[in-house]
Design an enzyme around this catalytic site. Structure first.
Site, PDB file in Angstrom:
ATOM      1  CD  GLU A  39      -1.023   1.194   3.439  1.00 49.87           C
ATOM      2  OE1 GLU A  39      -2.138   1.615   3.120  1.00 49.87           O
ATOM      3  OE2 GLU A  39      -0.454   1.512   4.486  1.00 49.87           O
ATOM      4  CG  ASN A  40       2.629   2.569   2.781  1.00 45.99           C
ATOM      5  OD1 ASN A  40       2.491   1.568   3.486  1.00 45.99           O
ATOM      6  ND2 ASN A  40       1.918   3.666   2.942  1.00 45.99           N
TER       7      ASN A  40
ATOM      8  CG  HIS B 158      -1.964   5.307   1.953  1.00 48.32           C
ATOM      9  ND1 HIS B 158      -2.511   6.553   2.194  1.00 48.32           N
ATOM     10  CD2 HIS B 158      -1.143   5.048   2.999  1.00 48.32           C
ATOM     11  CE1 HIS B 158      -2.018   7.023   3.334  1.00 48.32           C
ATOM     12  NE2 HIS B 158      -1.197   6.133   3.843  1.00 48.32           N
TER      13      HIS B 158
HETATM   14 FE   LIG Z   1       1.350   1.279   5.339  1.00 51.59          FE
HETATM   15 FE   LIG Z   2      -1.904   1.982   5.997  1.00 44.61          FE
END
Ligand SMILES: [Fe+2]
Ligand SMILES: [Fe+2]
Length: 254
Positions: free
Chosen positions: A37-38, A66
Site C-alpha cells: 500500500e505504500n 492508501h
Molecule cells: Fe502502510
Molecule cells: Fe496503511
C-alpha cells in the site's frame, strides 16, 4: 508462507529486490504475500510497482488505506486477481477483498481487511470477515491481512478467527510488535509485522519532515526516507490449515 509488511517507496522496493530472492531460497515458502500500500513514493501503488512486486515472486499483494491514491491502479484492481484491497470497503469501490492463488498444487486464500477505528471502512471488519471467509473456504491455507490502526481491533480479530484460518497478520502501523505466536486453535498471529522501508525515517518517511510538521502544525509534502532500509515480515509454517510456528523476519538491507 512468507508475509512481508508494507513496502514503502523506493527504499522499500530496493530492499525487497535485494533480500527477497535469498529469503525465498532460505525458507522455501510455498507462498509469498506482500503488502504494497505504500510502494509508490510512500503512498499508494501503481501498476508499475504492483507488477514489480509480482515479478519478484509475490503470489499476492494486499493493500490498505492508501489503496486508491493513484487512479492508474483502479482498473488494475479489477483486472489483476492477485491484488486485493480491504474486503470491508464499500461495494462501489474498485477491486476485490479476497483472492485464491495456487502454487505447487496448494491453494492459499488471501483476505484483506481494514480496521474501522481511525480508518475509513465500509463496515466493521469483525462482521464483514464472515462473508469474506466464505469466498476462500475451499483454499488449503488462509491468510488474513488486517490493516488497522489500533491494537485492540487486531487482537480481537485474531481471537475471533482462531481455528478458522492459518494466519492473521496485522499491518499499517509500520512498527513490528513482539507478540507473534500461534493461538491455541492453530492460527498464527501478530499485531503488526512492521514495514519494508527506511527505519531511519518516521514510519518510512523522512524524519525531518515529520518532526517539522509536528513542531509547526503546518502541512508539508512527505517524502519517503532512504536511510537504513529493512525488510520486515513473518514466516508461517503450517500442517494442513493449522499453523505450527510463526517466526518474525527482521533484516537490514545495505
Ligand atoms: Fe502502510
Ligand atoms: Fe496503511
Amino acid at each position: 508462507m512468507l508475509f512481508i509488511g508494507d513496502v514503502v517507496g523506493r527504499a522499500g522496493r530496493r530492499v525487497l529486490r535485494e533480500l527477497l530472492p535469498a529469503l525465498r531460497e532460505e525458507l522455501a515458502p510455498d507462498f509469498v504475500v506482500v503488502n504494497g500500500e505504500n510502494a509508490a513514493h510512500g503512498i499508494g501503488i501503481t501498476p508499475k510497482e504492483a507488477d514489480e512486486i509480482l515479478r519478484l515472486g509475490a503470489d499476492a499483494i494486499t493493500l490498505g488505506n492508501h489503496t486508491y491514491r493513484h487512479r492508474e491502479i483502479w482498473p488494475y484492481l479489477e483486472q489483476e486477481r492477485r491484488i486485493v484491497r480491504p474486503y470491508n470497503y464499500l461495494p462501489t469501490q474498485p477491486g476485490r477483498g479476497t483472492t485464491v492463488v495456487e502454487a505447487g498444487g496448494k491453494t492459499l486464500g488471501v483476505v484483506n481487511l481494514s480496521g474501522a477505528v481511525h480508518l475509513q471502512a465500509g463496515s466493521p471488519p469483525l462482521v464483514a470477515v464472515d462473508a469474506a471467509l466464505k469466498e476462500v473456504a475451499r483454499a488449503d491455507l488462509i491468510l488474513v491481512d488486517m490493516h488497522a490502526e489500533v491494537t485492540s481491533e487486531k487482537v480481537a480479530l485474531g481471537w475471533y478467527l482462531d481455528g478458522k484460518v492459518t494466519a492473521v497478520v496485522g499491518t499499517h502501523t509500520h512498527v513490528p510488535t513482539a507478540d507473534a505466536r500461534v493461538l491455541p486453535g492453530g492460527t498464527a498471529y501478530i499485531t503488526d509485522v512492521g514495514m519494508t522501508g527506511a527505519r531511519g525515517g518516521v514510519i518510512g518517511m523522512k524524519k525531518e519532515q515529520s518532526i517539522a510538521v509536528m513542531r509547526t502544525h503546518m502541512p508539508m509534502r512527505y517524502e519517503p526516507s532512504e536511510v537504513d532500509p529493512w525488510l520486515m515480515g513473518v514466516y508461517i509454517e503450517a500442517e494442513g490449515r493449522r499453523a505450527t510456528r510463526i517466526t518474525q523476519i527482521l533484516r537490514s538491507g545495505s
